[in-house]
Enzyme design. Structure first.
Site, short mmCIF file in Angstrom:
data_model
loop_
_atom_site.label_atom_id
_atom_site.label_comp_id
_atom_site.label_asym_id
_atom_site.label_seq_id
_atom_site.Cartn_x
_atom_site.Cartn_y
_atom_site.Cartn_z
N SER A 17 93.31 86.69 69.78
CA SER A 17 93.32 86.57 68.40
C SER A 17 93.31 84.86 68.16
O SER A 17 93.60 83.88 68.81
CB SER A 17 94.46 87.17 67.62
OG SER A 17 95.65 86.35 68.14
N GLU A 90 85.00 78.35 70.56
CA GLU A 90 84.84 79.21 69.72
C GLU A 90 83.23 79.86 69.86
O GLU A 90 82.37 79.92 68.93
CB GLU A 90 84.51 78.24 68.19
CG GLU A 90 85.82 77.48 67.86
CD GLU A 90 86.91 78.21 67.53
OE1 GLU A 90 86.64 79.40 67.03
OE2 GLU A 90 87.91 77.67 67.28
N CYS A 149 106.58 90.46 62.37
CA CYS A 149 107.58 91.00 62.89
C CYS A 149 108.15 90.46 64.28
O CYS A 149 108.88 90.86 65.04
CB CYS A 149 107.33 92.70 63.34
SG CYS A 149 106.05 92.64 64.49
N CYS A 178 100.36 91.51 64.92
CA CYS A 178 100.26 92.69 65.81
C CYS A 178 99.63 93.83 65.16
O CYS A 178 99.22 93.81 64.07
CB CYS A 178 101.75 93.30 66.20
SG CYS A 178 102.46 93.97 64.99
N1 LIG Z 1 101.89 82.90 65.36
C1 LIG Z 1 101.81 82.16 66.14
N2 LIG Z 1 101.86 82.55 67.54
C2 LIG Z 1 101.39 81.61 68.57
N3 LIG Z 1 101.20 80.31 68.55
C3 LIG Z 1 101.26 79.93 67.16
C4 LIG Z 1 101.41 80.59 65.98
N4 LIG Z 1 101.16 79.86 65.14
C5 LIG Z 1 100.84 78.59 65.33
N5 LIG Z 1 100.80 78.79 66.67
C6 LIG Z 1 100.56 77.67 67.87
O1 LIG Z 1 99.09 77.53 67.94
C7 LIG Z 1 99.09 77.10 69.07
C8 LIG Z 1 97.85 77.49 69.95
O2 LIG Z 1 96.89 77.15 69.31
P1 LIG Z 1 95.15 77.05 69.86
O3 LIG Z 1 95.19 76.94 71.40
O4 LIG Z 1 94.37 76.26 68.85
O5 LIG Z 1 95.10 78.79 69.57
P2 LIG Z 1 93.56 79.57 69.40
O6 LIG Z 1 92.40 78.77 70.00
O7 LIG Z 1 93.74 80.68 70.16
O8 LIG Z 1 93.54 79.74 67.82
C9 LIG Z 1 100.31 77.44 69.94
O9 LIG Z 1 100.69 76.75 71.07
C10 LIG Z 1 101.52 77.12 68.81
O10 LIG Z 1 101.81 75.76 68.62
C1 LIG Z 2 89.23 86.41 62.61
C2 LIG Z 2 88.20 85.50 61.92
C3 LIG Z 2 88.16 84.22 62.41
N1 LIG Z 2 87.24 83.27 62.08
C4 LIG Z 2 87.22 81.96 62.12
C5 LIG Z 2 88.51 81.19 61.70
C6 LIG Z 2 88.47 79.91 62.76
O1 LIG Z 2 87.42 79.07 62.04
C7 LIG Z 2 87.98 80.69 63.85
C8 LIG Z 2 88.81 80.97 64.95
O2 LIG Z 2 89.49 80.01 65.28
P1 LIG Z 2 90.74 79.97 66.45
O3 LIG Z 2 90.36 78.65 67.45
O4 LIG Z 2 90.52 81.18 67.16
O5 LIG Z 2 91.95 79.80 65.80
O6 LIG Z 2 87.02 81.88 63.69
C9 LIG Z 2 86.13 84.05 61.14
O7 LIG Z 2 85.05 83.29 61.04
N2 LIG Z 2 85.84 85.28 61.16
C10 LIG Z 2 86.88 86.16 61.49
O8 LIG Z 2 86.93 87.34 61.30
ZN LIG Z 3 103.94 92.76 63.85
#
Ligand SMILES: Nc1ncnc2c1ncn2[C@@H]1O[C@H](COP(=O)(O)OP(=O)(O)O)[C@@H](O)[C@H]1O
Ligand SMILES: Cc1cn([C@H]2C[C@H](O)[C@@H](COP(=O)(O)O)O2)c(=O)[nH]c1=O
Ligand SMILES: [Zn+2]
Length: 200
Positions: A17, A90, A149, A178
């Site tokens: 996610s 991405e 949660c 979740c």
């Molecule tokens: N709800 C959350 N759960 C875990 N990490 C979070 C949350 N909200 C913000 N973060 C931050 O996001 C970081 C992960 O970022 P990133 O690697 O860019 O995630 P992704 O690419 O999966 O979106 C974590 O190390 C933490 O600092």
């Molecule tokens: C769930 C969801 C996400 N997106 C977009 C939003 C963000 O720009 C990226 C995901 O970035 P991350 O590095 O994983 O935080 O995707 C979307 O376009 N559509 C969706 O349903």
């Molecule tokens: Zn939850």
């Protein structure tokens, strides 16, 4: 005979996610490849200009230089013959053609590391991730923390009112939840924790 950069290539998928640490894990693996003197190239979709036009940036502000592209096939135009490792962040923003591109790179002897969402905001499989998971040698599923949660979170809750599958955004537009707390329709943001233990 054609020269390959490595004896054998393969595909690694980092999925999960939003906020689960996919980009941090991609950056960690790329850094370790650089320590190992590997020739590395990283790509990201131009569409993802949330934090920066060219850099891959995690939600925690880790950064990595990358080449922004519109279509997955552009990787071949930029690819150096010496490249041993290709990273793609991405990956869900590329069409199904990214699957054949990853396959071709791995067949050429390149280690391919892709990171991306496995589910969209409604909890549906986010193509092309299912296809990439099927052909990958290595799969890592990351979990975030549910902001409602506190349980492990595998879904991305949309907070902005749109039914489009693709809506670029970060905190403010999405939050980690979740399966119990996730809703398929956009909802209001969860109020922040008032106790601030971290210095800014
Ligand atoms: N709800 C959350 N759960 C875990 N990490 C979070 C949350 N909200 C913000 N973060 C931050 O996001 C970081 C992960 O970022 P990133 O690697 O860019 O995630 P992704 O690419 O999966 O979106 C974590 O190390 C933490 O600092
Ligand atoms: C769930 C969801 C996400 N997106 C977009 C939003 C963000 O720009 C990226 C995901 O970035 P991350 O590095 O994983 O935080 O995707 C979307 O376009 N559509 C969706 O349903
Ligand atoms: Zn939850």
């Amino acid at each position: 005979m054609q020269q390959f950069p490595n004896d054998i290539g393969w595909i690694e998928v980092i999925c999960g996610s939003m906020f689960s640490g996919k980009t941090e894990e991609l950056i960690r693996r790329i850094k370790r490849a650089v320590y190992g003197k590997q020739v590395v190239q990283v790509f990201k979709p131009k569409l993802d200009n949330r934090y920066d036009e060219t850099q891959v940036v995690s939600h925690s502000q880790l950064k990595l230089t990358s080449i922004p592209i519109e279509r997955a096939e552009e990787i071949f135009h930029h690819l150096s013959p010496k490249t041993q490792v290709v990273g793609i962040d991405e990956v869900q923003f590329f069409g199904s053609e990214v699957v054949a591109v990853c396959e071709a790179l791995a067949t050429r002897g390149i280690r391919v590391i892709v990171a991306g969402l496995d589910q969209d905001y409604q909890g549906r499989p986010f193509e092309p991730m299912p296809q990439l998971l099927a052909i990958a040698e290595y799969v890592t599923k990351q979990l975030a923390i549910c902001v409602v949660c506190g349980n492990p979170a595998n879904r991305s809750q949309r907070l902005v009112d749109s039914g489009e599958r693709v809506v670029v955004g970060a905190a403010g537009a999405y939050e980690a939840r979740c399966r119990k707390c996730h809703r398929a329709e956009p909802t209001e943001a969860t109020p922040p924790q008032t106790l601030d233990l971290f210095e800014h």
